[in-house]
Design an enzyme around this catalytic site. Structure first.
Site, PDB file in Angstrom:
ATOM      1  CG  HIS A  70     -24.422  32.880  16.090  1.00  0.00           C
ATOM      2  ND1 HIS A  70     -23.598  32.455  17.100  1.00  0.00           N
ATOM      3  CD2 HIS A  70     -24.040  34.147  15.829  1.00  0.00           C
ATOM      4  CE1 HIS A  70     -22.764  33.423  17.420  1.00  0.00           C
ATOM      5  NE2 HIS A  70     -23.021  34.472  16.664  1.00  0.00           N
ATOM      6  CG  HIS A 129     -24.209  38.250  20.126  1.00  0.00           C
ATOM      7  ND1 HIS A 129     -24.668  36.953  20.188  1.00  0.00           N
ATOM      8  CD2 HIS A 129     -23.310  38.270  19.101  1.00  0.00           C
ATOM      9  CE1 HIS A 129     -24.086  36.226  19.241  1.00  0.00           C
ATOM     10  NE2 HIS A 129     -23.261  36.995  18.572  1.00  0.00           N
ATOM     11  CG  HIS A 175     -19.115  37.781  11.129  1.00  0.00           C
ATOM     12  ND1 HIS A 175     -18.598  36.624  11.654  1.00  0.00           N
ATOM     13  CD2 HIS A 175     -19.951  38.274  12.083  1.00  0.00           C
ATOM     14  CE1 HIS A 175     -19.097  36.424  12.862  1.00  0.00           C
ATOM     15  NE2 HIS A 175     -19.911  37.414  13.161  1.00  0.00           N
ATOM     16  CD  GLU A 223     -19.680  35.410  16.557  1.00  0.00           C
ATOM     17  OE1 GLU A 223     -20.374  36.266  17.110  1.00  0.00           O
ATOM     18  OE2 GLU A 223     -20.063  34.813  15.523  1.00  0.00           O
TER      19      GLU A 223
HETATM   20  C1  DHB Z   1     -24.277  39.550  12.868  1.00  0.00           C
HETATM   21  C2  DHB Z   1     -24.248  39.352  14.239  1.00  0.00           C
HETATM   22  C3  DHB Z   1     -23.659  38.220  14.754  1.00  0.00           C
HETATM   23  O1  DHB Z   1     -23.668  37.944  16.072  1.00  0.00           O
HETATM   24  C4  DHB Z   1     -23.041  37.299  13.929  1.00  0.00           C
HETATM   25  O2  DHB Z   1     -22.437  36.252  14.503  1.00  0.00           O
HETATM   26  C5  DHB Z   1     -23.067  37.492  12.557  1.00  0.00           C
HETATM   27  C6  DHB Z   1     -23.678  38.642  12.043  1.00  0.00           C
HETATM   28  C7  DHB Z   1     -24.964  40.758  12.307  1.00  0.00           C
HETATM   29  O3  DHB Z   1     -25.321  41.638  13.081  1.00  0.00           O
HETATM   30  O4  DHB Z   1     -25.173  40.799  11.088  1.00  0.00           O
HETATM   31 FE    FE Z   2     -22.342  36.475  16.668  1.00  0.00          FE
END
Ligand code: DHB
Ligand code: FE
Length: 323
Positions: free
Chosen positions: A12, A59, A194, A241
Site C-alpha cells: 500500500h 498510519h 521495507h 505489516e
Molecule cells: C511507505 C509507507 C508505508 O506505509 C508503506 O507501507 C510503504 C512505504 C513510504 O513512506 O514510502
Molecule cells: Fe504502510
C-alpha cells in the site's frame, strides 16, 4: 449465506497513491508498478464482490500514539479518506456495510477475539491505495461497500502472525453465518519488505519476500510461526505489516488456487508484492469466483497453464527490478 470467494493481498505504498493523484502512472518508473495490476483489475471486474473486507493498518491518521487498538473493525456507513498532510486523497468516500460489519463484530467477539468497534473513522493510504490498484480510480463511487479492519502494526507489540491467522478463520466463520447471499473478497495489505527510517532505511529482501509469497499459497501455517523479530530482521521494521496478510489467508480454504502474483522492486523505498488467491470450494448459489466458469478437467488444465503463465510473467516483470 455469505461466503468468502477470494483473498487479495497488495502493498500500500503511499507514493503509488500520489502517482495516481498526480497523473504520473504512464511514466516508466510507475508504469512498471501499475502494469502488474492490469490483470488484477480484470479479475476483480469479473469477480464483482458484493463486499470487500480490507485488512490494513492506519498510519497515525485515524489513531495516534495516544490510542492504538490492536484490531479495529469499521462498522460505520461511510469512511472518508484521511488528510495525511497534503489534503485528503481525491478518491470517493468509501461506503461501509454496517449490517455485515456488526454481524462480524458480534460473531468474532463472542469467539473471544476482542475487536474494537469503530463507528467513525477516516481511512489513509493503507486502505485507499490497494483499493485503487484493484478497482482503478472511480470518479464517483467505489463498486462495492467496504468493511475496514485496522490492525496495529505501528507500535510494539503488534499481534502475532498466528493470532492474525486465527482471526481470519473467525472472520470466515462470521461471514458464513450471515444469512444474506453475498460474495465477499478479503484484502490483506501492506509490506512487502521495507524499512522507512534509521540506518537500514531502504532495506529490501526479495528472497525473503518471494519465499513469503510461496508459503502464503502453499504452507501458510509455516508463516504463522515467524516471530516478530524475524520480520524485523529480514523484512525491515515496516515489514511487520505482512502479518496482516495472514488474516486474509486465514479466512480462505487450507488449499487455494493462486491465480495471480506480481512482485517488483522498488516503489518509493519499498518492495511491491501482490497476490490473488481463490477458494477452491465452489460458491453455492450466486456467481462463482472469477476465472472459473466450470470445473471440467479441461478447464482445470487451462487454469493450471494460466497460473503457470501468470507466474512466468510475474518472474519476467520481477526480474527487471529485483535486487
Ligand atoms: C511507505 C509507507 C508505508 O506505509 C508503506 O507501507 C510503504 C512505504 C513510504 O513512506 O514510502
Ligand atoms: Fe504502510
Amino acid at each position: 449465506m455469505a461466503r468468502i470467494i477470494a483473498g487479495v493481498a497488495s502493498s500500500h505504498v503511499p507514493a503509488i497513491g500520489a502517482a495516481i493523484d498526480n497523473k504520473r502512472t504512464e511514466e516508466p518508473y510507475w508504469k512498471r508498478v501499475f502494469s502488474g495490476f492490469e490483470k488484477s483489475k480484470e479479475w476483480m471486474a469479473k469477480a464483482k464482490p458484493d463486499v470487500a473486507i480490507v485488512v490494513y493498518n492506519d498510519h497515525a491518521s485515524a489513531f495516534s500514539v495516544e490510542m492504538i487498538p490492536t484490531f479495529a473493525l469499521g462498522c460505520a456507513a461511510e469512511f472518508p479518506p484521511a488528510d495525511e498532510g497534503w489534503g485528503p486523497r481525491p478518491v470517493p468516500v468509501l461506503k461501509g456495510h454496517p449490517a455485515l460489519a456488526a454481524h462480524i463484530a458480534q460473531s468474532v467477539i463472542l469467539d473471544e477475539f476482542d475487536l474494537t468497534i469503530v463507528n467513525k473513522m477516516e481511512v489513509d493510504h493503507g486502505l485507499t491505495v490497494p483499493m485503487n490498484l484493484l478497482f482503478g480510480q472511480p470518479k464517483d463511487a467505489w463498486p462495492c461497500p467496504v468493511i475496514p479492519l485496522a490492525v496495529n502494526v505501528v507500535m510494539y507489540p503488534p499481534p502475532t502472525g498466528h493470532r492474525c491467522y486465527m482471526l481470519g478463520k473467525a472472520i470466515r466463520k462470521a461471514v458464513e453465518s450471515y444469512p444474506e447471499d453475498l460474495n465477499v473478497v478479503i484484502f490483506g495489505t501492506g509490506g512487502l519488505s521495507h524499512q522507512i527510517s534509521g540506518p537500514r532505511a531502504g532495506l529490501i529482501n526479495s528472497k525473503w519476500d518471494k519465499s513469503f509469497l510461496d508459503n502464503l499459497t502453499r504452507d501458510p501455517k509455516k508463516l504463522t510461526r515467524i516471530p516478530h523479530i524475524e520480520y524485523m530482521r529480514e523484512a525491515g521494521a515496516e515489514g511487520i505489516e505482512m502479518v496482516m496478510w495472514l488474516i486474509m489467508r486465514g479466512a480462505l480454504d487450507d488449499k487455494v488456487d493462486e491465480v495471480y502474483r506480481f512482485y517488483t522492486v522498488p516503489a518509493s523505498n519499498t518492495a511491491v508484492g501482490h497476490i490473488i488467491l481463490e477458494n477452491r470450494r465452489k460458491a453455492a448459489g450466486k456467481s462463482r469466483p472469477a476465472g472459473r466458469s466450470k470445473t471440467t478437467s479441461k478447464s482445470k488444465a487451462a487454469g493450471k497453464s494460466r497460473q503457470a503463465a501468470a507466474r512466468k510473467a510475474t518472474h519476467r516483470i520481477a526480474s527487471k527490478g529485483t535486487r
